[in-house]
Write a protein that holds these residues in place. Structure first.
Motif, short mmCIF file in Angstrom:
data_model
loop_
_atom_site.label_atom_id
_atom_site.label_comp_id
_atom_site.label_asym_id
_atom_site.label_seq_id
_atom_site.Cartn_x
_atom_site.Cartn_y
_atom_site.Cartn_z
N GLY A 131 46.47 27.50 33.92
CA GLY A 131 47.42 28.60 33.98
C GLY A 131 47.25 29.54 32.80
N GLN A 132 47.80 30.73 33.00
CA GLN A 132 47.82 31.74 31.92
C GLN A 132 49.29 32.07 31.66
OE1 GLN A 132 43.60 32.01 31.52
NE2 GLN A 132 45.18 32.82 30.23
N LYS A 155 41.12 39.46 42.39
CA LYS A 155 42.19 40.23 41.76
C LYS A 155 43.58 39.73 42.12
CE LYS A 155 44.46 44.61 42.31
NZ LYS A 155 44.49 45.85 43.08
N SER A 156 43.83 39.46 43.39
CA SER A 156 45.19 39.18 43.81
C SER A 156 45.71 37.88 43.19
CB SER A 156 45.24 39.12 45.35
OG SER A 156 46.54 39.00 45.79
N GLU A 160 48.54 37.32 40.31
CA GLU A 160 49.73 36.48 40.48
C GLU A 160 49.85 35.46 39.35
OE1 GLU A 160 50.22 34.74 44.38
OE2 GLU A 160 51.91 33.53 43.72
N MET A 161 48.75 34.82 39.00
CA MET A 161 48.80 33.80 37.92
C MET A 161 49.16 34.43 36.58
SD MET A 161 45.57 31.33 38.84
CE MET A 161 45.76 30.28 37.39
N GLY A 165 52.70 33.55 35.24
CA GLY A 165 52.49 32.41 34.34
C GLY A 165 52.49 31.08 35.08
N GLN A 166 52.48 31.11 36.41
CA GLN A 166 52.53 29.86 37.19
C GLN A 166 51.28 29.01 36.94
OE1 GLN A 166 50.28 31.06 41.34
NE2 GLN A 166 52.41 30.53 41.50
N ARG A 167 51.50 27.69 36.93
CA ARG A 167 50.37 26.78 36.75
C ARG A 167 49.87 26.34 38.11
NH1 ARG A 167 53.57 24.00 32.33
NH2 ARG A 167 54.06 22.29 33.76
#
Ligand code: CO8
Length: 260
Positions: A131-132, A155-156, A160-161, A165-167
């Motif tokens: 995750g970021q 890109k998409s 989103e990530m 910030g979703q893992r």
């Protein structure tokens, strides 16, 4: 085996393993880790001909690296952050010619995910999470995440990530092409060494040429990449290993590369 204070490095057979050794901080990447990890990679690349492939992993069973060290950065002024050398070393990893395998054994978040993406192949344990999460800290990725994640997964999904910030878990990371393969946690290092040993069998300069060509594909246009590949392809004929590899095929025997 060489001891640093924040990493451990060992060479066995043709394979070097570098372990980030700050389990108490989930292997957060502080300045010392960066300096030691980068200098170990550069040393292995330039001064250690018997080490042909480098594996990077994290100590303990929870984290590859849970990001850059937040405590080191939290109170910096803008001027200090901008002028600091916290980020400087990481891009130097791009100059390493030997293949680097990230063996991701747990959390690979923020700078940890970015470090994995700087490596050439990502092998993930089934416990790995990527995750970021920088957005949750009021910042954005700064070690290449916006660029390399976008190239890796499109890109998409990258958007989103990075914007949430979703893992994501290991299986999802494999599904979207972020990692090469997922293996059971207990087998991660054995699998990474098996993969590294396989690559180490081949001609070192040819392996390095192949790596460089793939990296050019990420940075240049198709036309320039194809021209680069063609030049590197024909330059293999300057090597003993090309004669040995093709000669062995014709003579129906196993090649014995001299790495020259
Ligand atoms: N930095 C510093 N310390 C950390 C970090 C980190 N990134 N991650 C974990 N730790 C420390 C914790 O503070 C804790 O220390 P202590 O015991 O002293 O309180 C210890 O590691 C264990 O962590 P937790 O108790 O939080 O463990 P949990 O199992 O509860 O949670 C998590 C695990 C979910 C991984 C959680 O620790 C977490 O969210 N960590 C932060 C993840 C994160 O946000 N990473 C992004 C950081 S920013 C970044 O990477 C920017 C990169 C680009 C700039 C590079 C400049 C060099």
């Amino acid at each position: 085996r060489v001891g640093f204070s924040s990493i451990e490095a060992e060479v066995e057979g043709g394979v070097a393993t570098i372990t980030v050794a700050r389990p108490e901080a989930l292997n957060a990447l502080n300045k010392q880790v960066m300096q030691e990890l980068v200098s170990a990679c550069l040393f292995l690349d330039r001064n250690h001909p018997s080490a042909k492939v480098i594996i990077v992993t994290g100590s303990g069973d929870k984290a590859f690296a849970a990001g850059a060290d937040i405590k080191e950065m939290a109170t910096l002024s803008y001027a200090d952050a901008y002028n600091s050398s916290l980020l400087n070393g990481w891009e130097t990893l791009r100059t390493v010619r030997k293949p680097i395998i990230a063996a991701v054994n747990g959390y690979a978040l923020g700078g940890g995910c970015e470090l994995a993406m700087m490596c050439d192949i990502i092998l993930a344990s089934d416990k790995a999470q990527f995750g970021q999460p920088e957005i949750t800290l009021g910042v954005i990725p700064g070690m290449g995440g916006t660029q390399r994640l976008t190239r890796a997964v499109g890109k998409s999904r990258a958007m989103e990530m990075i914007l949430t910030g979703q893992r994501i878990g290991a299986a999802e990371a494999e599904r979207i092409g972020l990692v090469s393969r997922v293996v059971p946690a207990a087998e991660l290092m054995a699998e990474a060494r098996k993969l590294a040993s396989k690559i180490a069998e081949f001609s070192t300069p040819v392996v390095e040429k192949a790596k460089e060509c793939v990296l050019v594909a990420q940075e240049q246009s198709l036309g320039e990449g194809l021209r680069f590949e063609k030049r590197e392809f024909w330059s293999c004929w300057a090597l003993d290993d090309q004669k040995e590899g093709m000669g062995a095929f014709v003579q129906k025997r196993k090649p014995a590369f001299t790495h020259k």
